[in-house]
Design a protein around this motif. Structure first.
Motif, PDB file in Angstrom:
ATOM      1  N   PRO A  64      38.611  22.873  61.467  1.00 45.70           N
ATOM      2  CA  PRO A  64      39.547  23.932  61.712  1.00 45.70           C
ATOM      3  C   PRO A  64      39.063  25.176  61.621  1.00 45.70           C
ATOM      4  CG  PRO A  64      40.431  22.975  59.856  1.00 45.70           C
ATOM      5  CD  PRO A  64      39.163  22.319  60.323  1.00 45.70           C
ATOM      6  N   LEU A  65      39.587  26.150  62.316  1.00 47.53           N
ATOM      7  CA  LEU A  65      38.899  27.624  62.267  1.00 47.53           C
ATOM      8  C   LEU A  65      39.074  28.166  60.817  1.00 47.53           C
ATOM      9  CD1 LEU A  65      38.108  30.266  63.296  1.00 47.53           C
ATOM     10  CD2 LEU A  65      40.516  31.013  63.661  1.00 47.53           C
ATOM     11  N   VAL A  66      37.990  28.693  60.304  1.00 46.10           N
ATOM     12  CA  VAL A  66      38.015  29.324  58.919  1.00 46.10           C
ATOM     13  C   VAL A  66      37.800  30.848  59.072  1.00 46.10           C
ATOM     14  CG1 VAL A  66      36.392  29.463  56.683  1.00 46.10           C
ATOM     15  CG2 VAL A  66      36.814  27.330  57.950  1.00 46.10           C
ATOM     16  N   ILE A  67      38.848  31.474  58.200  1.00 45.47           N
ATOM     17  CA  ILE A  67      38.484  32.836  58.117  1.00 45.47           C
ATOM     18  C   ILE A  67      38.393  33.332  56.741  1.00 45.47           C
ATOM     19  CG2 ILE A  67      39.881  33.252  60.449  1.00 45.47           C
ATOM     20  CD1 ILE A  67      42.134  34.204  58.671  1.00 45.47           C
ATOM     21  N   ASN A  68      38.043  34.667  56.741  1.00 45.86           N
ATOM     22  CA  ASN A  68      37.834  35.354  55.279  1.00 45.86           C
ATOM     23  C   ASN A  68      38.575  36.680  55.396  1.00 45.86           C
ATOM     24  OD1 ASN A  68      35.144  33.807  55.969  1.00 45.86           O
ATOM     25  ND2 ASN A  68      36.042  33.327  53.806  1.00 45.86           N
ATOM     26  N   SER A  69      39.284  36.913  54.526  1.00 49.74           N
ATOM     27  CA  SER A  69      40.323  38.282  54.673  1.00 49.74           C
ATOM     28  C   SER A  69      40.200  38.976  53.252  1.00 49.74           C
ATOM     29  CB  SER A  69      41.449  37.774  54.789  1.00 49.74           C
ATOM     30  OG  SER A  69      42.436  38.932  54.555  1.00 49.74           O
ATOM     31  N   ALA A  70      40.322  40.078  53.267  1.00 47.25           N
ATOM     32  CA  ALA A  70      40.383  40.943  51.977  1.00 47.25           C
ATOM     33  C   ALA A  70      41.555  40.555  51.403  1.00 47.25           C
ATOM     34  CB  ALA A  70      40.573  42.358  52.143  1.00 47.25           C
ATOM     35  N   PRO A  71      41.768  40.583  49.992  1.00 48.47           N
ATOM     36  CA  PRO A  71      42.947  39.968  49.269  1.00 48.47           C
ATOM     37  C   PRO A  71      44.426  40.389  49.771  1.00 48.47           C
ATOM     38  CG  PRO A  71      41.393  40.589  47.788  1.00 48.47           C
ATOM     39  CD  PRO A  71      40.953  41.162  49.200  1.00 48.47           C
ATOM     40  N   ALA A 109      44.838  58.421  34.239  1.00 46.02           N
ATOM     41  CA  ALA A 109      45.749  57.309  34.879  1.00 46.02           C
ATOM     42  C   ALA A 109      45.428  57.450  36.074  1.00 46.02           C
ATOM     43  CB  ALA A 109      47.079  57.509  34.399  1.00 46.02           C
ATOM     44  N   GLN A 110      45.549  56.242  36.986  1.00 44.97           N
ATOM     45  CA  GLN A 110      45.559  56.130  38.383  1.00 44.97           C
ATOM     46  C   GLN A 110      46.300  54.659  38.699  1.00 44.97           C
ATOM     47  OE1 GLN A 110      41.497  55.977  39.950  1.00 44.97           O
ATOM     48  NE2 GLN A 110      42.184  55.368  41.975  1.00 44.97           N
ATOM     49  N   ILE A 111      47.132  54.980  39.699  1.00 40.86           N
ATOM     50  CA  ILE A 111      47.858  53.739  40.226  1.00 40.86           C
ATOM     51  C   ILE A 111      47.175  53.713  41.741  1.00 40.86           C
ATOM     52  CG2 ILE A 111      49.996  53.170  41.191  1.00 40.86           C
ATOM     53  CD1 ILE A 111      51.528  54.819  39.140  1.00 40.86           C
ATOM     54  N   TYR A 112      46.967  52.260  41.787  1.00 40.51           N
ATOM     55  CA  TYR A 112      46.450  51.990  43.104  1.00 40.51           C
ATOM     56  C   TYR A 112      46.972  51.023  43.883  1.00 40.51           C
ATOM     57  CZ  TYR A 112      43.833  48.644  40.312  1.00 40.51           C
ATOM     58  OH  TYR A 112      43.786  47.707  39.344  1.00 40.51           O
ATOM     59  N   ALA A 113      47.120  51.214  45.205  1.00 38.64           N
ATOM     60  CA  ALA A 113      47.778  50.319  45.849  1.00 38.64           C
ATOM     61  C   ALA A 113      46.866  49.830  47.037  1.00 38.64           C
ATOM     62  CB  ALA A 113      49.172  50.507  46.427  1.00 38.64           C
ATOM     63  N   ASN A 114      46.395  48.554  47.220  1.00 33.35           N
ATOM     64  CA  ASN A 114      45.284  48.115  48.218  1.00 33.35           C
ATOM     65  C   ASN A 114      46.005  47.194  49.228  1.00 33.35           C
ATOM     66  OD1 ASN A 114      43.403  49.617  47.026  1.00 33.35           O
ATOM     67  ND2 ASN A 114      42.823  48.038  45.873  1.00 33.35           N
ATOM     68  N   ASN A 115      45.710  47.297  50.603  1.00 36.23           N
ATOM     69  CA  ASN A 115      46.230  46.531  51.821  1.00 36.23           C
ATOM     70  C   ASN A 115      48.008  46.675  51.632  1.00 36.23           C
ATOM     71  OD1 ASN A 115      46.703  44.651  53.705  1.00 36.23           O
ATOM     72  ND2 ASN A 115      45.928  42.710  52.484  1.00 36.23           N
ATOM     73  N   VAL A 116      48.365  47.796  51.547  1.00 36.70           N
ATOM     74  CA  VAL A 116      49.874  48.136  51.279  1.00 36.70           C
ATOM     75  C   VAL A 116      50.696  47.335  52.413  1.00 36.70           C
ATOM     76  CG1 VAL A 116      49.518  50.149  49.886  1.00 36.70           C
ATOM     77  CG2 VAL A 116      49.747  50.130  52.383  1.00 36.70           C
ATOM     78  N   LEU A 117      49.972  46.945  53.588  1.00 35.28           N
ATOM     79  CA  LEU A 117      50.863  46.209  54.447  1.00 35.28           C
ATOM     80  C   LEU A 117      50.833  44.730  54.353  1.00 35.28           C
ATOM     81  CD1 LEU A 117      50.208  48.488  57.485  1.00 35.28           C
ATOM     82  CD2 LEU A 117      52.011  48.694  55.714  1.00 35.28           C
ATOM     83  N   ASN A 118      49.982  44.314  53.348  1.00 34.42           N
ATOM     84  CA  ASN A 118      49.982  42.766  53.139  1.00 34.42           C
ATOM     85  C   ASN A 118      49.318  42.303  54.492  1.00 34.42           C
ATOM     86  OD1 ASN A 118      49.812  40.744  51.109  1.00 34.42           O
ATOM     87  ND2 ASN A 118      52.052  40.023  51.943  1.00 34.42           N
ATOM     88  N   ARG A 119      48.572  42.628  55.011  1.00 36.23           N
ATOM     89  CA  ARG A 119      47.713  41.948  56.165  1.00 36.23           C
ATOM     90  C   ARG A 119      46.533  41.236  56.186  1.00 36.23           C
ATOM     91  NH1 ARG A 119      48.536  46.266  61.241  1.00 36.23           N
ATOM     92  NH2 ARG A 119      50.665  46.395  61.371  1.00 36.23           N
ATOM     93  N   GLN A 120      46.301  40.297  56.837  1.00 39.62           N
ATOM     94  CA  GLN A 120      45.012  39.677  56.653  1.00 39.62           C
ATOM     95  C   GLN A 120      44.095  40.566  57.437  1.00 39.62           C
ATOM     96  OE1 GLN A 120      45.258  35.784  58.566  1.00 39.62           O
ATOM     97  NE2 GLN A 120      46.156  34.927  56.837  1.00 39.62           N
ATOM     98  N   THR A 121      42.834  40.660  56.971  1.00 39.25           N
ATOM     99  CA  THR A 121      42.085  41.607  57.500  1.00 39.25           C
ATOM    100  C   THR A 121      40.802  40.839  58.280  1.00 39.25           C
ATOM    101  OG1 THR A 121      40.582  41.479  55.593  1.00 39.25           O
ATOM    102  CG2 THR A 121      42.002  43.445  55.609  1.00 39.25           C
ATOM    103  N   ARG A 122      40.739  39.605  58.082  1.00 39.70           N
ATOM    104  CA  ARG A 122      39.892  38.826  58.961  1.00 39.70           C
ATOM    105  C   ARG A 122      38.494  39.470  59.413  1.00 39.70           C
ATOM    106  NH1 ARG A 122      43.563  34.875  62.964  1.00 39.70           N
ATOM    107  NH2 ARG A 122      45.180  34.630  61.579  1.00 39.70           N
ATOM    108  N   VAL A 123      37.834  39.545  58.246  1.00 43.92           N
ATOM    109  CA  VAL A 123      36.549  40.184  58.334  1.00 43.92           C
ATOM    110  C   VAL A 123      35.444  39.244  58.583  1.00 43.92           C
ATOM    111  CG1 VAL A 123      37.110  41.848  56.539  1.00 43.92           C
ATOM    112  CG2 VAL A 123      35.953  39.787  55.876  1.00 43.92           C
ATOM    113  N   SER A 124      35.828  38.088  58.788  1.00 43.99           N
ATOM    114  CA  SER A 124      34.831  36.929  59.403  1.00 43.99           C
ATOM    115  C   SER A 124      35.160  35.894  59.731  1.00 43.99           C
ATOM    116  CB  SER A 124      33.453  36.723  58.394  1.00 43.99           C
ATOM    117  OG  SER A 124      33.719  36.299  57.137  1.00 43.99           O
ATOM    118  N   GLY A 125      34.665  34.699  60.175  1.00 40.82           N
ATOM    119  CA  GLY A 125      35.147  33.469  60.520  1.00 40.82           C
ATOM    120  C   GLY A 125      34.229  32.778  61.245  1.00 40.82           C
ATOM    121  N   ARG A 126      34.577  31.436  61.247  1.00 44.63           N
ATOM    122  CA  ARG A 126      33.660  30.262  61.733  1.00 44.63           C
ATOM    123  C   ARG A 126      34.286  29.332  62.219  1.00 44.63           C
ATOM    124  NH1 ARG A 126      33.300  30.364  56.481  1.00 44.63           N
ATOM    125  NH2 ARG A 126      33.296  28.341  55.342  1.00 44.63           N
TER     126      ARG A 126
END
Length: 791
Positions: free
Chosen positions: A772-779, A749-766
């Motif tokens: 308007p500015l478009v950004i992309n983030s991890a969930p 069994a495995q419990i996982y918690a991703n992006n635990v701080l609930n932040r936008q990662t903004r890995v790209s944008g244009r």
């Protein structure tokens, strides 16, 4: 809508491929009969992921791995040099991620593990739309990073403007053996598209002796609400012991969306539903001859793109807000088949590979801001109020673009490699690939729900403009690489690849803009041809059995090609030329304290010439590929792993790259496209940092573990020139994940918690001047439970 077909060409290609590869398979029995030594003396596999090894070797390897697991740092065997080596004894910058690490981090796609690799970044516009960058080399056009699924070089879509590197697929990581990230140009062994590096994803091979498998079920939820679930299973069945075995894997994922669409007034629009599988068949007709067949299938359905518009956060009351005027669903279907023959002789290993792949994508994208909004203030929510949008949507006054793409590719490669024990290590081979792209674009209206307007027959009655493109690319190459021991501890490696590439483009105006009764008309075709070579030289020195240094000069390249017509009239930009990268690098690999500490790194300078870059027509509305000037990327990277006590393993990685234009840059008709010496390369961060810690312990006698991962990437820009209206600075981001697991006999069994701080990662944008500015983030923050059973 016209049907795009090329049956006669495909038939001719299959015959050519058969003639290319069949002699190698036919020769193998004869080579077996004439081998100078029995199978027991056969050399080790040329590729750890594709060839069989001796039972004794397997046992020894398992014992060694077990000892390393208990006492020191886990060592991953890789095949980056086309023969089996471990990372610490491979004189190149390479990060390897084992199956164990993939499982412990609950990694399902490349987006889940790229944070663990210093120097690897990506532009991520959602599922199936990735552009990878290693050491900050990135630009429009062909990919800078080669993506391999086993022995299949993944082909990119040509698309609307021949930008084939912008939509590389998401490869699901179920039942994978390892992932290798090769840094720096790999032009000799991997060819075009590996200009900045190569990502190799290696699947698990069938076990020839044991019946067994695993089943897994996971459930998770986002901080924004909604539940996700996934199921996967793998079964391994030996048909004839030590001769024939199959391994079958399948999965299904259903993920709730997490984006709130302001104008469409809907939540969770970017939900996904994916399913697929893989069949591996391994046949060993003789002890020193292994044949693998691998078949893949993936079907990904995304209900909307994963774009965010931060300027709408306040009016939408969510930092996960988007402001599209239309729904942008996407269907992405991928299938591939790989046949690999590896035959081991006393003096060499002969590997023959044939593969076929096809990917089809159908998606809608929003162009409303480009053609319907005038907002000089930049306050788009005020310039275009919600009630005005709703009135226009109800009146059928909102338009969008519907795209359909298909790429298929046949690939064949034959290579001969020296055995591991030979004094001179060498590999020679030949490569052939033919890639065919088709692309159809329809510009028209959307219905009252925001979907592109199709009737019951699949036609688009409101179409105002439609076009189709065909792109055919053929590559032939010969390559070789050899390593000679000048002294016992001093080795010299040299390599060269000679290649030729032919490309042709055809474009059809299905419906010229606004001319609903026009007859479809072909634009003039265009083509290009190039022949060139790339080289490599490397000198490595083993200071001790556990420490080495190396220096290298290596070249990478991307092929050029003709451009498609742009705009609503017959205007074809000039062809674009190939671009090249020379990498000058000093690196080191060191192990200390009986393998409890490893410290690897490199210092590099890469000179990039004749950069392929995105240009626009005089209106600025239509893109094509052109050549800019030169750039340099100067940097340093390091990775440290340490096991201070047996239960605890720590890892850290860092990369710093300063990548900018140098010298005189070509004149551009539009000031928005003009570049200057000193401009930073857009879309890439200067810093990538990561760290992880894994602690193993027992709970009530049950083996358990906890792992934490953190990653940071500095900010990036969306254009070269600060004065450009397309320029924006996207700030850096920090990501933290936690995983906890335990094993109870055959169950875990495995419990996982991703992006635990609930932040936008903004890995790209244009950004451009009319939207308007478009950004992309991890969930957003995600917490889940994964249960696995082995049998």
């Amino acid at each position: 809508m016209p049907t795009i077909g090329n049956g006669s060409r495909v038939f001719g290609l299959r015959i050519a491929l058969l003639l290319t590869v069949s002699p190698v398979f036919l020769m193998s029995p004869a080579l077996a009969a004439g081998a100078a030594s029995p199978a027991a003396d056969a050399s080790p596999a040329a590729d750890a992921g594709t060839a069989g090894t001796k039972a004794a070797t397997d046992v020894a390897s398992k014992k060694t791995s077990a000892k390393q697991e208990s006492d020191g740092i886990e060592q991953v065997t890789v095949s980056a040099t086309r023969r089996s080596t471990d990372v610490q004894h491979t004189p190149m910058a390479i990060s390897a991620i084992s199956a164990k690490t993939l499982q412990q981090t609950h990694a399902q796609t490349i987006a889940d593990y790229f944070i663990q690799v210093p120097g690897l970044s990506m532009q991520d516009q959602g599922p199936g739309q990735k552009r990878y960058a290693i050491r900050n080399l990135t630009a429009a056009g062909e990919p800078q990073v080669g993506l391999y699924l086993d022995e299949i070089p993944i082909a990119g879509f040509t698309g609307e403007n021949t930008d084939s590197g912008s939509a590389q697929p998401d490869v699901k990581l179920w039942d994978m053996q390892r992932v290798e990230v090769l840094k720096g140009p790999q032009g000799t062994l991997y060819g075009s598209g590996s200009e900045g590096g190569t990502i190799r994803i290696i699947s698990e091979r069938p076990d020839m002796t044991r019946l067994g498998g695993t089943v897994n079920s996971s459930i998770s939820t986002y901080a924004t609400g909604g539940f996700n679930n996934s199921q996967s299973g793998t079964v391994n069945v030996p048909i004839v012991k030590d001769k024939l075995s199959i391994r079958l894997s399948a999965y299904r994922d259903s993920n709730a969306g997490w984006i709130k669409q302001y104008y469409l007034q809907q939540n969770g629009t970017n939900s996904t539903d994916d399913y697929g599988g893989r069949l591996n068949i391994r046949y060993r007709p003789m002890d020193n001859w292994t044949i693998d067949f691998i078949g893949y299938y993936q079907n990904a359905n995304t209900n909307d793109l994963s774009n965010l518009n931060p300027i709408f956060d306040s009016v939408a009351h969510s930092k996960w807000a988007a402001a599209s005027f239309v729904r942008q669903p996407m269907r992405d279907e991928f299938q591939a088949y790989n046949l690999i023959s590896a035959y081991h002789m006393s003096w060499a290993t002969l590997t023959a590979i044939a593969s076929w792949q096809q990917r089809k994508m159908h998606y809608t994208h929003d162009t409303s801001f480009n053609y319907g909004v005038d907002c000089t203030s930049g306050d788009f929510a005020s310039c275009y109020p919600l009630d005005v949008f709703q009135q226009r949507l109800a009146a059928g006054q909102i338009n969008a673009v519907d795209d359909r793409q298909r790429v298929s590719a046949w690939t064949a490669e034959v290579r001969l490699s020296s055995p591991a024990q030979s004094k001179i290590q060498w590999t020679v081979g030949s490569f052939y690939q033919i890639r065919k792209n088709t692309f159809q674009l329809y510009y028209g209206g959307v219905d009252s729900a925001g979907f592109f307007d199709f009737d019951s027959n699949g036609n688009a009655p409101t179409t105002m403009f439609a076009r189709a493109n065909w792109d055919r690319t053929e590559q032939i190459a010969g390559f070789g690489e050899a390593t000679y021991p000048i002294l016992k501890n001093l080795k010299l490696t040299g390599g060269v690849r000679v290649f030729t590439a032919d490309r042709s483009l055809t474009s059809l105006a299905i419906m010229p803009f606004g001319e609903t009764n026009a007859i479809p008309t072909f634009y003039p075709g265009s083509s290009s041809n190039e022949t060139s070579a790339t080289g490599k030289a490397l000198l490595s020195y083993d200071i001790t059995p556990h420490a080495m240094v190396y220096v290298q000069a290596a070249e990478g390249y991307r092929i050029g090609g003709p451009n498609l017509p742009v705009g609503f009239t017959v205007t074809t930009p000039a062809p674009y030329a190939p671009d090249t990268v020379w990498d000058y690098e000093f690196g080191w690999k060191t192990g200390w304290l009986h393998n409890r500490l490893t410290f690897n790194g490199a210092v590099y300078r890469m000179n990039w010439s004749n950069i392929q870059q995105q240009g626009t027509d005089p209106s600025g509305a239509f893109d094509f590929i052109t050549n800019a000037g030169s750039a340099t990327a100067t940097g340093v990277e390091a990775e440290v792993a340490v096991r201070p006590i047996r239960p605890l393993q720590l890892g850290m990685g860092a990369n710093y790259t300063d990548a900018h234009l140098v010298g005189r840059q070509p004149y551009q008709p539009l000031p928005v496209n003009q570049t200057q010496s000193g401009d930073d390369l857009p879309y890439v961060p200067r810093w990538t940092l990561n760290a992880n810690a894994t602690y193993s312990f027992d709970v009530l006698g049950l083996p358990s573990w906890v792992r934490g991962d953190v990653a940071y990437q500095s900010g990036r820009t969306t254009a070269f020139n600060r004065a450009s209206p397309n320029y924006a600075y996207i700030g850096g981001w920090f990501l933290a994940n936690i995983n906890v697991g335990t094993k109870i006999g055959r169950y875990s069994a495995q419990i996982y918690a991703n992006n635990v701080l609930n932040r936008q990662t903004r890995v790209s944008g244009r950004l451009n001047s009319v939207q308007p500015l478009v950004i992309n983030s991890a969930p957003p923050a995600t917490i889940g439970l994964s249960l696995t059973a082995e049998f």
